[in-house]
Design an enzyme around this catalytic site. Structure first.
Site, mmCIF file in Angstrom:
data_model
loop_
_atom_site.group_PDB
_atom_site.id
_atom_site.type_symbol
_atom_site.label_atom_id
_atom_site.label_comp_id
_atom_site.label_asym_id
_atom_site.label_seq_id
_atom_site.Cartn_x
_atom_site.Cartn_y
_atom_site.Cartn_z
ATOM 1 N N MET A 21 0.844 -1.202 0.000
ATOM 2 C CA MET A 21 0.000 0.000 0.000
ATOM 3 C C MET A 21 0.883 1.257 0.000
ATOM 4 O O MET A 21 0.435 2.343 0.343
ATOM 5 C CB MET A 21 -0.931 0.007 1.210
ATOM 6 C CG MET A 21 -1.908 -1.169 1.199
ATOM 7 S SD MET A 21 -3.436 -0.858 2.068
ATOM 8 C CE MET A 21 -2.840 -0.436 3.680
ATOM 9 N N GLY A 22 2.164 1.085 -0.347
ATOM 10 C CA GLY A 22 3.068 2.237 -0.375
ATOM 11 C C GLY A 22 3.518 2.623 1.022
ATOM 12 O O GLY A 22 3.409 1.830 1.961
ATOM 13 N N LEU A 24 6.566 3.010 1.960
ATOM 14 C CA LEU A 24 7.449 1.853 2.126
ATOM 15 C C LEU A 24 8.549 2.089 3.153
ATOM 16 O O LEU A 24 8.999 3.216 3.357
ATOM 17 C CB LEU A 24 8.097 1.522 0.776
ATOM 18 C CG LEU A 24 7.104 1.288 -0.367
ATOM 19 C CD1 LEU A 24 7.871 0.987 -1.659
ATOM 20 C CD2 LEU A 24 6.140 0.152 -0.056
ATOM 21 N N HIS A 25 8.965 1.002 3.792
ATOM 22 C CA HIS A 25 10.091 1.021 4.722
ATOM 23 C C HIS A 25 10.957 -0.204 4.411
ATOM 24 O O HIS A 25 10.650 -0.971 3.468
ATOM 25 C CB HIS A 25 9.604 1.034 6.176
ATOM 26 C CG HIS A 25 8.573 -0.018 6.470
ATOM 27 N ND1 HIS A 25 8.848 -1.353 6.450
ATOM 28 C CD2 HIS A 25 7.247 0.086 6.768
ATOM 29 C CE1 HIS A 25 7.764 -2.042 6.739
ATOM 30 N NE2 HIS A 25 6.762 -1.190 6.926
ATOM 31 N N GLY A 27 11.213 -2.987 5.663
ATOM 32 C CA GLY A 27 10.484 -4.265 5.657
ATOM 33 C C GLY A 27 9.941 -4.572 4.269
ATOM 34 O O GLY A 27 10.098 -5.682 3.748
ATOM 35 N N HIS A 28 9.305 -3.581 3.644
ATOM 36 C CA HIS A 28 8.786 -3.796 2.284
ATOM 37 C C HIS A 28 9.920 -4.129 1.308
ATOM 38 O O HIS A 28 9.788 -5.001 0.455
ATOM 39 C CB HIS A 28 8.099 -2.529 1.767
ATOM 40 C CG HIS A 28 6.843 -2.158 2.485
ATOM 41 N ND1 HIS A 28 6.776 -1.090 3.339
ATOM 42 C CD2 HIS A 28 5.608 -2.710 2.461
ATOM 43 C CE1 HIS A 28 5.556 -0.982 3.806
ATOM 44 N NE2 HIS A 28 4.820 -1.950 3.299
ATOM 45 N N ASP A 141 2.390 -8.955 9.319
ATOM 46 C CA ASP A 141 0.939 -9.172 9.203
ATOM 47 C C ASP A 141 0.698 -10.678 9.147
ATOM 48 O O ASP A 141 0.291 -11.221 8.110
ATOM 49 C CB ASP A 141 0.401 -8.482 7.952
ATOM 50 C CG ASP A 141 0.532 -6.973 8.052
ATOM 51 O OD1 ASP A 141 -0.126 -6.385 8.908
ATOM 52 O OD2 ASP A 141 1.330 -6.397 7.288
ATOM 53 N N GLN A 144 -2.734 -12.026 8.126
ATOM 54 C CA GLN A 144 -2.924 -11.814 6.684
ATOM 55 C C GLN A 144 -2.205 -12.897 5.877
ATOM 56 O O GLN A 144 -2.755 -13.464 4.933
ATOM 57 C CB GLN A 144 -2.383 -10.430 6.318
ATOM 58 C CG GLN A 144 -2.236 -10.173 4.842
ATOM 59 C CD GLN A 144 -1.857 -8.734 4.531
ATOM 60 O OE1 GLN A 144 -2.696 -7.855 4.612
ATOM 61 N NE2 GLN A 144 -0.610 -8.479 4.184
ATOM 62 N N SER A 176 6.637 -0.365 10.555
ATOM 63 C CA SER A 176 5.264 -0.273 10.063
ATOM 64 C C SER A 176 5.077 1.108 9.473
ATOM 65 O O SER A 176 5.615 2.093 10.005
ATOM 66 C CB SER A 176 4.283 -0.472 11.229
ATOM 67 O OG SER A 176 3.004 0.026 10.889
HETATM 68 O O1 PAF Z 1 -0.079 -5.750 3.641
HETATM 69 C C1 PAF Z 1 -0.505 -4.833 2.904
HETATM 70 O O2 PAF Z 1 0.165 -3.839 2.656
HETATM 71 C C2 PAF Z 1 -1.897 -4.945 2.300
HETATM 72 O O3 PAF Z 1 -2.770 -5.557 3.180
HETATM 73 C C3 PAF Z 1 -1.912 -5.647 0.933
HETATM 74 C C4 PAF Z 1 -1.446 -7.087 1.035
HETATM 75 C C5 PAF Z 1 -1.008 -4.889 -0.039
HETATM 76 C C6 PAF Z 1 -3.323 -5.658 0.359
HETATM 77 O O4 PAF Z 1 -3.823 -4.377 0.183
#
Ligand code: PAF
Length: 282
Positions: A21-22, A24-25, A27-28, A141, A144, A176
């Site tokens: 979802m942008g 970003l840090h 972790g991403h 997450d 998720q 986060s």
């Molecule tokens: O973890 C996230 O950033 C969001 O839940 C995802 C997986 C991109 C779905 O919108």
């Protein structure tokens, strides 16, 4: 995006995919690295998905530093960036949702009704558009990741789902995008989430296997935060998110708490045996 993915596949390329979802840090960016092995093209998406935000949550104020995100993804080795507008992702007449029953209702699902339905629906759509061979999600997450793994299995998608470890600041705070909302004081107290997990782990290492005292050890740490309001502290089976008492096997210790108005989560995945406790993967 779909045409591009189809062409890449036709040319024999293997596609790795990191949905985000942008905001970003590190972790991403670690997810981008995790997508690379065995893939010829690593794609990422940035889409702040309205469907996974509840009423009163932070959809409008969610940070959107697009140019910085784009540059960081490129520097991290991402080859293809997909940034769909919400009007393209959700036509007004859309009536189809993807729901992973039961798993979506526990842990975070209790205080965020509809959240995981939003996540599974958008990730299903993204999978159909990007057509990845590999998709990477963060252990941060954890619920998720477990839900999405179930979705991939139940819907027979030929996608390898990889889960990358949590990346933390040097003092232990799990990275986060929402940490940006924290005041200095809230950030200091947010460290208690990690400490609470450590307290439960220490009790496990000392031989305690009953769930209640283990969770109580965690909750007690959280209660030291004046600005911290605990949502849950639970120990569940890592694969199924089912309650686990006595605590044995591969378990997820998960915590959620509000620091001021910011909801934070953190977790540990452990292998708990009669003779000891060690780190495990989701
Ligand atoms: O973890 C996230 O950033 C969001 O839940 C995802 C997986 C991109 C779905 O919108």
């Amino acid at each position: 995006m779909q045409r591009r993915a189809t062409a890449l596949r036709a040319a024999g390329a293997r596609i790795g995919f990191v949905p985000t979802m942008g905001a970003l840090h590190a972790g991403h960016l670690s997810l981008v690295a995790r997508a690379r092995p065995g893939c010829d093209v690593v794609a990422a998406s940035i889409f702040v998905n309205p469907l996974q935000f509840g009423p009163g949550e932070d959809l409008e104020r969610y940070p959107r530093p697009f140019e910085r995100d784009r540059a960081e993804l490129e520097a991290a080795g991402c080859d293809l960036l997909f940034v769909p507008p919400a009007t393209d992702m959700y036509a007004t007449e859309a009536r189809t949702f993807v729901v992973v029953d039961e798993l979506q209702d526990v842990l975070c699902g209790r205080s965020r009704p509809g959240h995981f339905r939003g996540v599974t629906t958008v990730v299903a759509k993204l999978f159909n558009l990007v057509q990845p061979h590999v998709a990477v999600f963060g252990q941060k997450d954890a619920q998720q990741a477990v839900i999405l793994r179930r979705m991939v299995q139940d819907l027979d998608w030929p996608i390898e789902l990889r889960v990358a470890p949590i990346v933390r600041d040097p003092d232990g705070l799990a990275l986060s995008s929402r940490n940006a909302y924290l005041s200095r004081e809230e950030r200091r107290e947010a460290l208690l989430l990690h400490e609470a997990l450590g307290a439960a782990r220490a009790r496990l290492a000392a031989g305690e296997r009953r769930s209640a005292p283990l969770c109580a050890a965690g909750v007690q740490v959280l209660s030291r935060g004046e600005r911290l309001r605990s949502d849950y502290f639970e120990i569940v089976e890592a694969a199924t998110l089912a309650p686990c008492d006595p605590v044995r096997g591969r378990v997820l210790i998960a915590v959620a708490a509000w620091a001021g108005s910011t909801r934070l989560i953190d977790n540990l995945v452990l292998d708990v045996r009669d003779d000891g406790v060690s780190d495990a993967e989701l």
